[in-house]
Design an enzyme around this catalytic site. Structure first.
Site, PDB file in Angstrom:
ATOM      1  N   ASP A   8       0.888  -1.249  -0.142  1.00  0.00           N
ATOM      2  CA  ASP A   8       0.161  -0.109   0.010  1.00  0.00           C
ATOM      3  C   ASP A   8       0.818   1.304  -0.002  1.00  0.00           C
ATOM      4  OD1 ASP A   8      -1.843  -1.746   0.404  1.00  0.00           O
ATOM      5  OD2 ASP A   8      -2.734  -1.200   2.208  1.00  0.00           O
ATOM      6  N   ASP A  46      -4.603  -0.873  -1.711  1.00  0.00           N
ATOM      7  CA  ASP A  46      -5.970  -0.775  -1.236  1.00  0.00           C
ATOM      8  C   ASP A  46      -6.555  -0.034  -2.121  1.00  0.00           C
ATOM      9  OD1 ASP A  46      -6.998  -1.378   1.680  1.00  0.00           O
ATOM     10  OD2 ASP A  46      -7.101   0.865   2.103  1.00  0.00           O
ATOM     11  N   HIS A  48     -10.778   0.518  -2.702  1.00  0.00           N
ATOM     12  CA  HIS A  48     -12.123   0.602  -1.796  1.00  0.00           C
ATOM     13  C   HIS A  48     -13.127   1.143  -3.150  1.00  0.00           C
ATOM     14  CE1 HIS A  48     -10.582  -0.678   1.675  1.00  0.00           C
ATOM     15  NE2 HIS A  48      -9.889   0.566   1.966  1.00  0.00           N
ATOM     16  N   HIS A  81     -10.635   7.002   1.442  1.00  0.00           N
ATOM     17  CA  HIS A  81      -8.914   6.681   1.097  1.00  0.00           C
ATOM     18  C   HIS A  81      -8.965   5.617  -0.001  1.00  0.00           C
ATOM     19  CE1 HIS A  81      -9.595   3.555   4.231  1.00  0.00           C
ATOM     20  NE2 HIS A  81      -8.681   2.789   3.626  1.00  0.00           N
ATOM     21  N   LYS A 106      -7.002  -5.165  -2.675  1.00  0.00           N
ATOM     22  CA  LYS A 106      -7.800  -5.783  -1.636  1.00  0.00           C
ATOM     23  C   LYS A 106      -8.668  -4.485  -1.080  1.00  0.00           C
ATOM     24  CE  LYS A 106      -4.182  -4.165   1.547  1.00  0.00           C
ATOM     25  NZ  LYS A 106      -4.760  -3.194   2.545  1.00  0.00           N
ATOM     26  N   CYS A 151      -1.869  -2.428   7.866  1.00  0.00           N
ATOM     27  CA  CYS A 151      -1.819  -3.320   6.804  1.00  0.00           C
ATOM     28  C   CYS A 151      -0.679  -4.045   6.897  1.00  0.00           C
ATOM     29  CB  CYS A 151      -2.325  -2.778   5.776  1.00  0.00           C
ATOM     30  SG  CYS A 151      -3.975  -2.407   5.369  1.00  0.00           S
TER      31      CYS A 151
HETATM   32  C1  VGL Z   1      -4.699   0.945   5.734  1.00  0.00           C
HETATM   33  C2  VGL Z   1      -6.168   1.824   7.159  1.00  0.00           C
HETATM   34  C3  VGL Z   1      -7.038   1.292   6.126  1.00  0.00           C
HETATM   35  C4  VGL Z   1      -3.228   0.457   5.361  1.00  0.00           C
HETATM   36  C5  VGL Z   1      -5.568   0.470   4.882  1.00  0.00           C
HETATM   37  O1  VGL Z   1      -2.915   0.201   4.498  1.00  0.00           O
HETATM   38  O2  VGL Z   1      -2.484   0.422   6.479  1.00  0.00           O
HETATM   39  N1  VGL Z   1      -4.894   1.402   6.899  1.00  0.00           N
HETATM   40  N2  VGL Z   1      -6.866   0.898   5.074  1.00  0.00           N
HETATM   41 ZN    ZN Z   2      -8.357   0.783   3.683  1.00  0.00          ZN
END
Ligand code: VGL
Ligand code: ZN
Length: 208
Positions: A8, A46, A48, A81, A106, A151
């Site tokens: 990420d 990430d 979403h 995010h 993911k 993560c």
């Molecule tokens: C993450 C919070 C929400 C991360 C992803 O990549 O650590 N943290 N989504």
């Molecule tokens: Zn996230």
């Protein structure tokens, strides 16, 4: 076979992003140097949908940091995010992407979050990461990226459970620290679970 995993490293987790990790940008040159020592490099994103259940904006009366029940799982609410297709969801332009062979997405199911690169938070659905690494014969996994206490933490724990010899590259990660010591606690916990904490310089030596 060794693999470098980059978790990420997306604009929203970097300074100026919607869920910025302090000094998150500092890890990028470290990861770029590490990449030169690996034959197999995998990144995660990430990813979403806008209606994702982890976004505070999708729960009336709630704000980021609140904890709710999401389909039977405890869920921390975050600012919006890494929305699919948005600039914040792009890998950082400062990250060398030319050597990345595989990108695993993911967090696509609006009903369940996915901190780990291997499983959703309910441990019900696997991403394609484990199958991919198995096919490549990976035994040792070197984990880098963001965020150390979210993560990266859950990815390392699942990697250990799945039987990988798992290294956390300590100068190639930074944490969110919703609470002040979350990252140091996460480091301790990963080590207790069997992860080897290693500095990037020592990874390069080990790989030679
Ligand atoms: C993450 C919070 C929400 C991360 C992803 O990549 O650590 N943290 N989504
Ligand atoms: Zn996230």
């Amino acid at each position: 076979m060794d693999a470098l995993l980059i978790v990420d490293v997306q604009n929203d987790f970097l300074p100026g992003g919607s869920l910025e990790v302090t000094e998150g940008d500092k890890i990028i040159p470290v990861i770029n140097t590490l990449q030169t020592g690996f034959g197999l490099i995998v990144a995660t994103r990430d990813w979403h949908p806008a209606n994702h259940g982890s976004f505070a904006s999708n729960h009336k009366g709630h704000k980021p940091g609140d904890v709710i029940d999401l389909q039977g799982l405890e869920q921390i609410l975050w600012p919006d995010h890494c929305v699919q297709g948005s600039p914040g969801a792009e890998l950082s332009p400062l990250l060398n992407q030319s050597m990345i062979q595989k990108v695993v997405f993911k967090g696509t199911d609006p009903k369940v979050d996915s901190y780990s690169a291997f499983f959703d938070n309910g441990h019900r659905i696997q991403t394609e990461l484990h199958d991919y690494l198995q096919k490549k014969g990976v035994k040792r996994l070197f984990v880098t990226g963001l965020a150390a206490d979210v993560c990266v933490y859950f990815t390392v724990k699942d990697a250990l459970d799945l039987g990988y010899e798992t290294y956390l590259v300590t100068d190639a990660t930074r944490g969110v620290n919703l609470k002040p010591h979350d990252t140091s606690k996460a480091f301790e916990d990963m080590e207790k679970e069997g992860a080897r904490l290693i500095k990037s310089d020592d990874v390069m030596k080990l790989r030679k």
